[in-house]
Motif scaffolding. Structure first.
Motif, mmCIF file in Angstrom:
data_model
loop_
_atom_site.group_PDB
_atom_site.id
_atom_site.type_symbol
_atom_site.label_atom_id
_atom_site.label_comp_id
_atom_site.label_asym_id
_atom_site.label_seq_id
_atom_site.Cartn_x
_atom_site.Cartn_y
_atom_site.Cartn_z
ATOM 1 N N LYS A 1 40.361 55.922 6.486
ATOM 2 C CA LYS A 1 41.014 56.210 5.206
ATOM 3 C C LYS A 1 42.263 57.045 5.452
ATOM 4 C CE LYS A 1 36.881 56.087 2.261
ATOM 5 N NZ LYS A 1 36.074 56.841 1.267
ATOM 6 N N GLN A 2 43.278 56.736 4.668
ATOM 7 C CA GLN A 2 44.548 57.466 4.710
ATOM 8 C C GLN A 2 45.084 57.544 6.146
ATOM 9 O OE1 GLN A 2 46.099 58.674 1.627
ATOM 10 N NE2 GLN A 2 44.590 57.092 1.155
ATOM 11 N N VAL A 3 45.237 56.361 6.741
ATOM 12 C CA VAL A 3 45.696 56.226 8.126
ATOM 13 C C VAL A 3 47.043 55.516 8.128
ATOM 14 C CG1 VAL A 3 45.157 55.256 10.390
ATOM 15 C CG2 VAL A 3 43.319 56.140 8.951
ATOM 16 N N LYS A 4 47.959 55.973 8.985
ATOM 17 C CA LYS A 4 49.287 55.364 9.076
ATOM 18 C C LYS A 4 49.422 54.364 10.231
ATOM 19 C CE LYS A 4 51.973 58.992 6.840
ATOM 20 N NZ LYS A 4 53.160 59.888 6.957
ATOM 21 N N SER A 5 48.459 54.340 11.165
ATOM 22 C CA SER A 5 48.556 53.387 12.283
ATOM 23 C C SER A 5 47.208 53.289 12.990
ATOM 24 C CB SER A 5 49.643 53.809 13.296
ATOM 25 O OG SER A 5 49.295 55.043 13.914
ATOM 26 N N ASP A 6 47.069 52.219 13.774
ATOM 27 C CA ASP A 6 45.859 52.051 14.578
ATOM 28 C C ASP A 6 46.150 51.003 15.650
ATOM 29 O OD1 ASP A 6 43.148 52.488 15.305
ATOM 30 O OD2 ASP A 6 42.630 50.569 14.376
ATOM 31 N N LYS A 7 45.486 51.151 16.787
ATOM 32 C CA LYS A 7 45.614 50.138 17.841
ATOM 33 C C LYS A 7 44.344 50.127 18.673
ATOM 34 C CE LYS A 7 48.015 53.025 21.271
ATOM 35 N NZ LYS A 7 49.208 53.111 22.134
ATOM 36 N N GLY A 8 44.098 49.017 19.333
ATOM 37 C CA GLY A 8 42.893 48.886 20.145
ATOM 38 C C GLY A 8 42.630 47.425 20.438
ATOM 39 N N GLU A 9 41.363 47.113 20.689
ATOM 40 C CA GLU A 9 40.953 45.735 20.912
ATOM 41 C C GLU A 9 39.504 45.589 20.517
ATOM 42 O OE1 GLU A 9 41.524 44.917 25.090
ATOM 43 O OE2 GLU A 9 39.455 45.462 25.542
ATOM 44 N N PHE A 10 39.124 44.354 20.244
ATOM 45 C CA PHE A 10 37.718 44.079 19.949
ATOM 46 C C PHE A 10 37.377 42.694 20.469
ATOM 47 C CE2 PHE A 10 40.064 42.788 16.136
ATOM 48 C CZ PHE A 10 39.637 41.490 15.954
ATOM 49 N N THR A 11 36.078 42.470 20.685
ATOM 50 C CA THR A 11 35.564 41.187 21.154
ATOM 51 C C THR A 11 34.680 40.586 20.068
ATOM 52 O OG1 THR A 11 35.607 41.935 23.456
ATOM 53 C CG2 THR A 11 34.229 40.029 22.952
ATOM 54 N N ALA A 12 34.955 39.358 19.729
ATOM 55 C CA ALA A 12 34.210 38.708 18.647
ATOM 56 C C ALA A 12 32.738 38.571 19.029
ATOM 57 C CB ALA A 12 34.808 37.332 18.352
ATOM 58 N N ILE A 13 31.852 38.939 18.111
ATOM 59 C CA ILE A 13 30.418 38.845 18.382
ATOM 60 C C ILE A 13 29.829 37.538 17.854
ATOM 61 C CG2 ILE A 13 30.167 41.350 18.380
ATOM 62 C CD1 ILE A 13 28.930 41.124 15.587
ATOM 63 N N PHE A 14 30.669 36.732 17.192
ATOM 64 C CA PHE A 14 30.228 35.408 16.722
ATOM 65 C C PHE A 14 31.472 34.570 16.438
ATOM 66 C CE2 PHE A 14 29.665 38.554 13.218
ATOM 67 C CZ PHE A 14 30.819 38.274 12.504
ATOM 68 N N ASP A 15 31.269 33.274 16.269
ATOM 69 C CA ASP A 15 32.365 32.403 15.854
ATOM 70 C C ASP A 15 32.677 32.677 14.398
ATOM 71 O OD1 ASP A 15 32.057 31.331 18.356
ATOM 72 O OD2 ASP A 15 31.064 29.477 17.676
ATOM 73 N N GLY A 16 33.983 32.858 14.080
ATOM 74 C CA GLY A 16 34.326 33.103 12.688
ATOM 75 C C GLY A 16 35.729 33.670 12.560
ATOM 76 N N THR A 17 35.951 34.361 11.448
ATOM 77 C CA THR A 17 37.246 34.996 11.199
ATOM 78 C C THR A 17 37.084 36.496 11.411
ATOM 79 O OG1 THR A 17 36.740 35.163 8.824
ATOM 80 C CG2 THR A 17 37.956 33.211 9.556
ATOM 81 N N HIS A 18 38.072 37.090 12.099
ATOM 82 C CA HIS A 18 38.010 38.503 12.448
ATOM 83 C C HIS A 18 39.400 39.093 12.203
ATOM 84 C CE1 HIS A 18 34.184 37.783 14.715
ATOM 85 N NE2 HIS A 18 34.742 36.577 14.842
ATOM 86 N N GLY A 19 39.456 40.252 11.531
ATOM 87 C CA GLY A 19 40.770 40.829 11.258
ATOM 88 C C GLY A 19 40.700 42.112 10.473
ATOM 89 N N TRP A 20 41.704 42.317 9.570
ATOM 90 C CA TRP A 20 41.925 43.621 8.951
ATOM 91 C C TRP A 20 42.059 43.475 7.429
ATOM 92 C CZ3 TRP A 20 44.107 41.347 13.040
ATOM 93 C CH2 TRP A 20 43.928 41.969 14.300
#
Length: 213
Positions: free
Chosen positions: A169-188
């Protein structure tokens, strides 16, 4: 001519005298050999008398002169052939092994997206990904902080089900990585809770199929 009378038996020397004279002669000859002949001819002086008389030095000089005469009479020795010049062996300089040039994996995609949110407005950007595929990301919010949730939803999943990777909450930026745990749509998902317009810039790089905005 005068006839010399033959000596009588009484005038001849006796055997004893002959033996004694012979022994004396032998001893005198031996003495001369040791003290005179050997030092002067061969530089051999067992008694030391020859060196005292200077005969031994004479013998040494004779031997030296004889050796020099033999050396002069000896045929000249053929000159040894000059050694062949040594040719320096030039070792080839090892060239450093060419470093492989890193080329981007053709399976990876890179995208840059921008979206502007009005006050109270929300939006999301999703990537279609298969299970165990990874994506790295970085986003910034210009104009104010936002609330966000990085999550994924499986294909044909139950209605309302999703998996959250990170959120804030109340964040101006973010960075990193993630690995999908299933087939599908992943995002923000972002929501602007400020009173100003906020522009979000997102950059993604990874193994995904497509982008949905």
């Amino acid at each position: 001519m005068f006839n010399t009378p033959l000596p009588t038996v009484n005038e001849l020397p006796s055997t004893r005298k002959l033996v004694r004279s012979t022994v004396i002669a032998i001893l005198v000859a031996a003495g001369l050999l040791v003290t005179v002949v050997m030092p002067s001819e061969y530089a051999i002086d067992p008694t030391g008398v020859g060196r005292t008389l200077g005969l031994t030095q004479m013998g040494e000089l004779k031997i030296t002169l004889a050796q020099e005469a033999l050396a002069d009479a000896a045929p000249p020795q053929p000159a040894a052939p000059a050694p062949a010049p040594q040719v320096a062996q030039v070792q080839p300089t090892a060239k450093p092994a060419a470093q492989p040039v890193a080329t981007p994996d053709p399976a990876l995609k890179t995208d840059q997206m921008t979206v502007t949110l009005k006050p109270g407005e929300g939006t999301e950007i999703k990537l279609e990904m298969l299970k165990n595929k990874t994506v790295s990301y970085e986003w910034t919010a210009a104009g104010g902080p936002v609330n966000y949730d990085t999550h994924g939803e499986p294909y044909n999943g139950e209605k309302g089900y999703f998996h959250s990777y990170t959120k804030g909450k109340q964040v101006k930026s973010d960075k990193g990585e993630f690995t999908a745990i299933f087939d599908g749509t992943h995002g923000w998902f972002w929501r602007n809770r400020s009173n100003n317009d906020v522009t979000i810039s997102l950059k993604t790089t990874g193994d995904y199929l497509s982008v949905k905005q």
